[in-house]
Design an enzyme around this catalytic site. Sequence first.
Site, mmCIF file in Angstrom:
data_model
loop_
_atom_site.group_PDB
_atom_site.id
_atom_site.type_symbol
_atom_site.label_atom_id
_atom_site.label_comp_id
_atom_site.label_asym_id
_atom_site.label_seq_id
_atom_site.Cartn_x
_atom_site.Cartn_y
_atom_site.Cartn_z
ATOM 1 N N SER A 288 0.858 -1.195 0.000
ATOM 2 C CA SER A 288 0.000 0.000 0.000
ATOM 3 C C SER A 288 0.885 1.233 0.000
ATOM 4 O O SER A 288 2.066 1.153 0.327
ATOM 5 C CB SER A 288 -0.862 0.027 1.257
ATOM 6 O OG SER A 288 -0.048 0.337 2.385
ATOM 7 N N ASP A 289 0.332 2.398 -0.311
ATOM 8 C CA ASP A 289 1.080 3.612 -0.040
ATOM 9 C C ASP A 289 1.071 3.806 1.479
ATOM 10 O O ASP A 289 0.338 3.130 2.210
ATOM 11 C CB ASP A 289 0.488 4.821 -0.780
ATOM 12 C CG ASP A 289 1.536 5.937 -0.946
ATOM 13 O OD1 ASP A 289 2.498 5.980 -0.139
ATOM 14 O OD2 ASP A 289 1.415 6.763 -1.862
ATOM 15 N N ALA A 290 1.888 4.740 1.965
ATOM 16 C CA ALA A 290 2.074 4.873 3.413
ATOM 17 C C ALA A 290 0.749 5.121 4.137
ATOM 18 O O ALA A 290 0.029 6.065 3.807
ATOM 19 C CB ALA A 290 3.049 6.003 3.698
#
Length: 767
Positions: A288-290
């Site tokens: 995932s992105d952060a």
Amino acid sequence: MRNFRLVTSLLLLGCLLAFTTHVPAQSSGMNADEAHRKAEALLKQMNLDEKIGQMNQAAGMMIPGLGGAKPDDLIAKGGVGSVLWLIDVKEINRLQHIAVEKSRLHIPILFAFDVIHGYRTAFPVPLGMASSWDPSVEEAAQRYAGQDARAAGILWTFTPMVDIARDARWGRIVEGAGEDPYLGAAMARAQVRGFQGENVGPDSVLVCVKHFAGYGAAEGGRDYDSSYVPEELMQNVYLKPFHAAAAAGAGSFMSAYMDLNDVPASGNHWLLTNVLRDQWGYKGFVVSDAFAVASLQVHGFAKDAEDAALKGVTAGLNMDMASGTYVKNIAKLVSEGKIKETQLDAMVLPILEAKYKLGLFEKPYVDEAKVESTLNRQEGRELERKIASRSMVLLRNENQTLPLKKDLKKIAVIGPLADSTHDIEGGWTVEGLFGGGGKSHPVTVLAGLKNALPNAQISVVPGPTPGKVFLGMVDQFSGSKAVTPPTAQETSEWIAKTKSAAADADVVIAVMGEMASMSSEAASRASMKLPGIQQEMLEAAVASGKPVVLVLENGRPVDINWAAEHVPAILESWFPGTEGGNAVADVLFGAVNPGGKLPVSWAHSAGEEPLYYNHNLTHEPEDRPNFTSRYWDVASKPLYPFGYGLSYTSFKFDNLRLSKASMKTGEATEVQVDVTNTGSVAGDAVGQVYIHQRYGSASRPVRQLEGFKRVALKPGEKQTLTFTLGKDELQFWDPQTKTWVVEPSTFDLWAGEDSTAKLHAELTVTE
Ligand code: BGC
């Protein structure tokens, strides 16, 4: 993310310790089958918690305000598969020792970081490298960056960013290859090759193709905002570079932050499973992105953290970046029967495979003694200087103002970016993260000019720092102080200084644009004007009657309408990197003849955005006199078209021909065009081929790039450029049948120097 960014950047700046480390490992590679077998065998020994651990990417530092603790205990329990935001090699080794020596199955950690355009030596920002229209530039830069990264213990980079950006207000346009899917795909493939090599092996750095997908279509160009992109536009435009990267063997993908058609990308089953796995047969893993898994709750998509974990896993998201949502909730979901352990096996397997392929089990530690010597290699500076000058775009050059003569006695250098070491490398630098602060000792334009003309008298008028002068915001990423706009009195003093420096000089070089932190993440702009009093200073310089050269440093096209009429020479250098100042001087004084081309349409103003050349025709095309889709108050065409860029020489394109002017849908034709250097100096031309399908089951773009080639030509030299038009180039995703089709139709073809090329031919495709 903004506050978080501030905290992390400050922490990174504050806690960077002295490096030490190793030349790229030379141990033997492991082929995909062997990696698969080993990963399967290891998986069989893993308990549920250890599997969930591999799906957890932990922050390598504590994040005040966002919780988090040193991940030591969790690592010892096998609860961490990857660590990000850590570049201190001693700490990397310390954590790796815990994983390898204390965890039950001794599985090493995959250390990850954003190595976007160089590690210590910063190459031009990605939009700059795309301006080279030369994929070998990206490949060479990323290969070098990968060697540095690997030596410093970074095994996985969150690069390439391949989001198509049709709206220059969106700050992240600087991180990608611009607006075009064909150019974007070429640059994506090159970056995969650069970091990973032919196959992922012990010398590679694993890539992470981001942000999957449609992130660049954020409404209004506002970062993180929702994207609404119909499937045909996803397939025909936004997904193309992702698909190219996947096909080139990219080891991992990153899901985007935003809602795509009302479903957050990080919980989007259509994207992560239907498209990526089912349609493309992708075998790598997705992170995932952060914090994006936890954020599924913020979007109003997940009920709570448990639901967020369930939605992430169900959508096909293998790893949770930094939010700890998976590691805290998946076991319960398994015990309740909502997730099957076999589902987890499928998600963990590609993560383990990547670790085997990277040779991590054989050589988990960083050789601290070799880090500094690797990062400081002189060859990197030389490479960067070449790449930087190859990436610059000459936008205007009236009366051959450039190249400048080397016998200039007095130069006035004006503008806030002239001597800013903080900005010349752009954002996303590893050791400075959001510009400056690193150990690379960047060469500014002022320094580059001094190196080129050591005996010239150079006066400098920087003017006030425009750092977020507009709206009075603080440049929070770099941690620099809030900048208050200059008073009227201060402004008139700067203008007076500009005038007198210009009056006393043979030539004025204005280094202007945007600060590095004005583009990139969470850095959208509603105005593209030159911030601060740069415009006023520029006008004062021109009023002096002296020749003025504008050197731009910026992360997006900016509003230079006035300059485009009044400043005789304009050179776009983007953020050219560590050797940027020397590279600018190379171009200004003619040691290098610029050959870069715009990877974006250059708008007159923000009101024209989104602006892109490959739009569809309307019922009243824009060149009709009335009732067109024009604005009343802004030109309908860009200031500079996609693919545009001047040279110190001139080129002629002619003799456009096809091996088959008529063919069947399954066939391919060769397209050839001659290009001749008609000027008196050597230079690079970029031959570009555009097509348009005249009719069919869907409206097709007025033009679309389907081939390009950069070639070096001596004065008078002619070369024949050859391209192929076949299935890959002619097909499109048909919204009616939801399939890729090549249709019988007539195709227009243009070849030349930019997206307005006139040289034309026709191709007939029959059943
Ligand atoms: C950005 C990503 C980046 C990640 C890790 C996020 O805020 O959107 O592009 O890779 O942080 O630093």
